[in-house]
Design an enzyme around this catalytic site. Structure first.
Site, PDB file in Angstrom:
ATOM      1  N   SER A 145      30.198  41.510  41.905  1.00 20.53           N
ATOM      2  CA  SER A 145      30.915  41.486  43.175  1.00 20.53           C
ATOM      3  C   SER A 145      30.332  42.484  44.176  1.00 20.53           C
ATOM      4  O   SER A 145      29.741  43.496  43.809  1.00 20.53           O
ATOM      5  CB  SER A 145      32.389  41.818  42.949  1.00 20.53           C
ATOM      6  OG  SER A 145      32.926  41.006  41.933  1.00 20.53           O
TER       7      SER A 145
HETATM    8  N1  SAH Z   1      33.287  42.385  37.876  1.00 27.13           N
HETATM    9  C1  SAH Z   1      32.102  41.647  37.491  1.00 27.13           C
HETATM   10  C2  SAH Z   1      32.143  40.283  38.124  1.00 27.13           C
HETATM   11  C3  SAH Z   1      31.716  39.208  37.216  1.00 27.13           C
HETATM   12  S1  SAH Z   1      31.921  37.577  37.893  1.00 27.13           S
HETATM   13  C4  SAH Z   1      30.896  42.420  37.962  1.00 27.13           C
HETATM   14  O1  SAH Z   1      31.058  43.199  38.901  1.00 27.13           O
HETATM   15  O2  SAH Z   1      29.819  42.254  37.421  1.00 27.13           O
HETATM   16  C5  SAH Z   1      33.309  36.986  36.982  1.00 27.13           C
HETATM   17  C6  SAH Z   1      33.109  36.863  35.498  1.00 27.13           C
HETATM   18  O3  SAH Z   1      34.267  36.225  34.957  1.00 27.13           O
HETATM   19  C7  SAH Z   1      31.931  36.001  35.078  1.00 27.13           C
HETATM   20  O4  SAH Z   1      31.064  36.789  34.301  1.00 27.13           O
HETATM   21  C8  SAH Z   1      32.558  34.874  34.224  1.00 27.13           C
HETATM   22  O5  SAH Z   1      31.769  34.515  33.113  1.00 27.13           O
HETATM   23  C9  SAH Z   1      33.868  35.516  33.805  1.00 27.13           C
HETATM   24  N2  SAH Z   1      34.951  34.614  33.432  1.00 27.13           N
HETATM   25  C10 SAH Z   1      35.280  33.399  33.957  1.00 27.13           C
HETATM   26  N3  SAH Z   1      36.393  32.897  33.372  1.00 27.13           N
HETATM   27  C11 SAH Z   1      36.790  33.836  32.440  1.00 27.13           C
HETATM   28  C12 SAH Z   1      37.875  33.932  31.515  1.00 27.13           C
HETATM   29  N4  SAH Z   1      38.790  32.953  31.408  1.00 27.13           N
HETATM   30  N5  SAH Z   1      37.963  35.031  30.730  1.00 27.13           N
HETATM   31  C13 SAH Z   1      37.046  36.025  30.808  1.00 27.13           C
HETATM   32  N6  SAH Z   1      36.001  36.003  31.679  1.00 27.13           N
HETATM   33  C14 SAH Z   1      35.873  34.923  32.485  1.00 27.13           C
END
Ligand code: SAH
Length: 200
Positions: A52
Site C-alpha cells: 500500500s
Molecule cells: N499491507 C500489505 C498489503 C498487501 S495487499 C503491504 O503493505 O504489503 C493485500 C494482501 O491481502 C494481499 O497480499 C493478498 O494476498 C491478501 N489477501 C487477500 N484476501 C485475503 C484473505 N482472505 N486473508 C488473508 N489475506 C488475504
C-alpha cells in the site's frame, strides 16, 4: 517520505510518525522497485498483489488510535510493511496472508528489524486467528464487497476495525467501532485495495 507524504497530510500522532521512522520501507519492496521505495504510490508485490501507499498505511494506523497495549489482527500481510509498523505500536500482532509465497519472506524481514511480537498465519484472515479473539483492533489490507460475517465478532469492546469495502470501482475505507453489543460505522476516504478473497 514522512515529511512530504505523511505529516503534511495531517498524520499527527507522534507514535505513528516514530514507527514510520523506525521501519525502512525499502526492506519490504521487491528489489526491482527499491529506488521507488519512498515514492508516494503503492508498489507491486508478487502474485498480482500490492504494497500500500505509505500515506494509506499511516492513515489506517492512525484511525485505530493505538496506545501500546493492544492485540491487533491484520488481514493481508503482503510484504509485511504494515505489519512491522503495527508491531512497533502495540503489544502483539496476529497477521494472516492467503498467499503462502508472499508470507514466506516476511519473517526474515521482521527478524532483521528485531521485531518479535508478530504471529504470522497462512490462510483466510477473517477466520484463521479466531481462537485468539477478541482483538482490540482489526486492520484489513484487502477489500471484500461487504463486511465478512463473523469478523466484527472478533473485535473487543471499545475496539476499532478499519477495512476497505466495495468493488474495484467504488470502494471506501470504513471504521467500525464496537460499543458493547453495538457497532458504530464511520465511512472514511475513497480508496482502491486488492480484493479480499475467501477460501471455501
Ligand atoms: N499491507 C500489505 C498489503 C498487501 S495487499 C503491504 O503493505 O504489503 C493485500 C494482501 O491481502 C494481499 O497480499 C493478498 O494476498 C491478501 N489477501 C487477500 N484476501 C485475503 C484473505 N482472505 N486473508 C488473508 N489475506 C488475504
Amino acid at each position: 517520505m514522512i515529511r512530504a507524504q505523511i505529516a503534511s497530510r495531517g498524520i499527527a500522532d507522534p507514535r505513528v510518525i516514530e514507527a514510520f521512522r523506525s521501519v525502512p520501507r525499502e526492506l519490504f519492496v521487491p528489489p526491482s522497485h527499491r529506488l521507488s521505495a519512498y515514492d508516494d504510490t503503492p508498489l507491486p508485490l508478487d502474485r498480482g498483489q500490492t504494497i500500500s501507499q505509505p500515506f494509506i498505511v499511516a492513515y489506517m494506523t492512525e484511525v485505530l488510535q493505538l496506545r501500546g497495549n493492544e492485540r491487533v489482527l491484520e488481514i493481508g500481510t503482503g510484504s509485511g510493511y504494515q505489519t512491522a509498523i503495527l508491531a512497533k505500536l502495540v503489544r502483539e500482532v496476529f497477521s494472516a496472508e492467503l498467499e503462502a509465497d508472499l508470507a514466506r519472506g516476511v519473517q526474515a524481514r521482521l527478524d532483521r528489524l528485531g521485531i518479535t511480537n508478530v504471529h504470522l498465519g497462512i490462510g483466510d484472515g477473517t477466520t484463521v486467528f479466531r481462537e485468539f479473539a477478541p482483538f482490540h483492533a482489526i486492520l484489513s489490507a484487502a477489500a471484500p464487497l461487504t463486511m465478512p460475517p463473523g469478523l466484527l465478532d472478533q473485535l473487543a469492546d471499545g475496539g476499532r476495525c478499519v477495512i476497505p469495502l466495495g468493488g474495484i470501482d467504488a470502494q471506501y475505507l470504513w471504521m467500525f467501532e464496537r460499543r458493547g453489543s453495538a457497532i458504530v460505522p464511520h465511512q472514511l476516504e475513497a480508496v482502491r485495495f486488492v480484493p479480499l478473497r475467501s477460501v471455501q
